[in-house]
Write a protein that holds these residues in place. Structure first.
Motif, PDB file in Angstrom:
ATOM      1  N   LYS A  32       0.793  -1.240   0.000  1.00  0.00           N
ATOM      2  CA  LYS A  32       0.000   0.000   0.000  1.00  0.00           C
ATOM      3  C   LYS A  32       0.819   1.280   0.000  1.00  0.00           C
ATOM      4  CE  LYS A  32      -3.900  -2.206   0.189  1.00  0.00           C
ATOM      5  NZ  LYS A  32      -4.620  -2.388  -1.056  1.00  0.00           N
ATOM      6  N   ASN A  33       2.111   1.216   0.318  1.00  0.00           N
ATOM      7  CA  ASN A  33       2.934   2.415   0.435  1.00  0.00           C
ATOM      8  C   ASN A  33       3.359   2.871  -0.962  1.00  0.00           C
ATOM      9  OD1 ASN A  33       4.346   4.482   1.573  1.00  0.00           O
ATOM     10  ND2 ASN A  33       6.018   3.223   2.337  1.00  0.00           N
ATOM     11  N   LEU A  34       2.359   3.335  -1.721  1.00  0.00           N
ATOM     12  CA  LEU A  34       2.530   3.661  -3.135  1.00  0.00           C
ATOM     13  C   LEU A  34       2.209   5.113  -3.433  1.00  0.00           C
ATOM     14  CD1 LEU A  34       0.563   0.700  -4.772  1.00  0.00           C
ATOM     15  CD2 LEU A  34       3.043   0.877  -4.506  1.00  0.00           C
ATOM     16  N   GLU A  35       2.889   5.624  -4.416  1.00  0.00           N
ATOM     17  CA  GLU A  35       2.544   6.869  -5.086  1.00  0.00           C
ATOM     18  C   GLU A  35       2.278   6.457  -6.532  1.00  0.00           C
ATOM     19  OE1 GLU A  35       4.727  11.084  -5.746  1.00  0.00           O
ATOM     20  OE2 GLU A  35       5.958   9.300  -6.061  1.00  0.00           O
ATOM     21  N   ILE A  36       1.144   6.842  -7.067  1.00  0.00           N
ATOM     22  CA  ILE A  36       0.766   6.444  -8.419  1.00  0.00           C
ATOM     23  C   ILE A  36       0.741   7.701  -9.283  1.00  0.00           C
ATOM     24  CG2 ILE A  36      -0.987   5.322  -9.840  1.00  0.00           C
ATOM     25  CD1 ILE A  36      -1.952   4.020  -7.083  1.00  0.00           C
ATOM     26  N   ILE A  37       1.706   7.800 -10.173  1.00  0.00           N
ATOM     27  CA  ILE A  37       1.841   8.980 -11.030  1.00  0.00           C
ATOM     28  C   ILE A  37       1.331   8.629 -12.420  1.00  0.00           C
ATOM     29  CG2 ILE A  37       3.440  10.641 -12.058  1.00  0.00           C
ATOM     30  CD1 ILE A  37       5.304  10.027  -9.648  1.00  0.00           C
ATOM     31  N   ILE A  38       0.306   9.348 -12.842  1.00  0.00           N
ATOM     32  CA  ILE A  38      -0.255   9.135 -14.168  1.00  0.00           C
ATOM     33  C   ILE A  38       0.089  10.347 -15.018  1.00  0.00           C
ATOM     34  CG2 ILE A  38      -2.346   8.779 -15.508  1.00  0.00           C
ATOM     35  CD1 ILE A  38      -3.593   7.547 -12.976  1.00  0.00           C
ATOM     36  N   VAL A  39       0.765  10.104 -16.129  1.00  0.00           N
ATOM     37  CA  VAL A  39       1.133  11.181 -17.046  1.00  0.00           C
ATOM     38  C   VAL A  39       0.244  11.054 -18.273  1.00  0.00           C
ATOM     39  CG1 VAL A  39       2.985  12.296 -18.335  1.00  0.00           C
ATOM     40  CG2 VAL A  39       3.514  11.095 -16.188  1.00  0.00           C
ATOM     41  N   ASN A  40      -0.717  11.963 -18.382  1.00  0.00           N
ATOM     42  CA  ASN A  40      -1.657  11.965 -19.495  1.00  0.00           C
ATOM     43  C   ASN A  40      -1.051  12.768 -20.640  1.00  0.00           C
ATOM     44  OD1 ASN A  40      -3.811  11.902 -21.216  1.00  0.00           O
ATOM     45  ND2 ASN A  40      -5.183  13.099 -19.918  1.00  0.00           N
ATOM     46  N   ASP A  41      -0.696  12.058 -21.694  1.00  0.00           N
ATOM     47  CA  ASP A  41      -0.004  12.655 -22.841  1.00  0.00           C
ATOM     48  C   ASP A  41      -1.008  13.139 -23.894  1.00  0.00           C
ATOM     49  OD1 ASP A  41       2.071  13.473 -24.449  1.00  0.00           O
ATOM     50  OD2 ASP A  41       2.658  11.456 -25.073  1.00  0.00           O
ATOM     51  N   CYS A  42      -1.955  13.981 -23.464  1.00  0.00           N
ATOM     52  CA  CYS A  42      -2.967  14.582 -24.352  1.00  0.00           C
ATOM     53  C   CYS A  42      -3.912  13.556 -24.973  1.00  0.00           C
ATOM     54  CB  CYS A  42      -2.320  15.422 -25.448  1.00  0.00           C
ATOM     55  SG  CYS A  42      -1.559  16.905 -24.830  1.00  0.00           S
ATOM     56  N   SER A  43      -4.392  12.638 -24.175  1.00  0.00           N
ATOM     57  CA  SER A  43      -5.351  11.652 -24.667  1.00  0.00           C
ATOM     58  C   SER A  43      -6.618  12.342 -25.149  1.00  0.00           C
ATOM     59  CB  SER A  43      -5.707  10.662 -23.561  1.00  0.00           C
ATOM     60  OG  SER A  43      -4.594   9.908 -23.195  1.00  0.00           O
TER      61      SER A  43
END
Length: 154
Positions: A32-43
């Motif tokens: 659970k010790n997570l950082e979730i980075i989502i990089v949206n490349d102009c979807s």
């Protein structure tokens, strides 16, 4: 998000049909010790709406939206620069992982003091509904589910 042990970086570009499955597999990790980075490349296909919905459900998600399409490499590098975790893992938005995937990788890298660890990678054939293991020496280079220690000083 500081003091997160593992940063998961997910580049996203027009993967709406697969994105929910990917995000479900990540937010339901046993580790659970997570950082979730989502990089949206102009979807342009609704991926942005899915990302927003999941960010409202889970405060571990950090969203980075590009102003113009920059490509997979730039999305990964941007996510890596933003990562606060001791370790980082790249997961493609059209992939999914087992519930204990990050826990297994984290425990292995901590136990063995590795700089890099690579997990088993499978492809899924939609026609046959079978998974095929690609973690063989001849296919080693195509494994994408990796965990590595950030900023390790030798």
């Amino acid at each position: 998000m500081t003091n997160q042990s593992v940063s998961i970086i997910i580049p996203v570009y027009n993967v709406a049909p697969h994105l929910e499955h990917c995000l479900e597999s990540i937010i339901s990790q046993t580790f659970k010790n997570l950082e979730i980075i989502i990089v949206n490349d102009c979807s342009t296909d609704g991926s942005g709406d899915i990302i927003k919905k999941y960010s409202e459900k889970d405060n571990r998600l950090k969203i980075i939206n590009f102003e113009k399409n920059m490509g997979l490499g730039n999305a990964r590098n941007t996510g890596l620069k933003a990562a606060c975790g001791k370790y980082a893992v790249f997961i493609d938005a059209d992939d999914w992982v087992s519930k204990n995937h990050i826990e297994l990788l984290h425990n292995a890298i901590e136990k063995n003091g590795c700089d890099l660890i690579i997990g088993t990678h499978y492809t899924f054939d939609n026609t046959t509904k079978k998974a095929n293991c690609l973690n063989k020496k001849k296919n080693f280079i195509i494994c994408r589910l990796i965990l590595f220690q950030k900023n390790k000083k030798s």
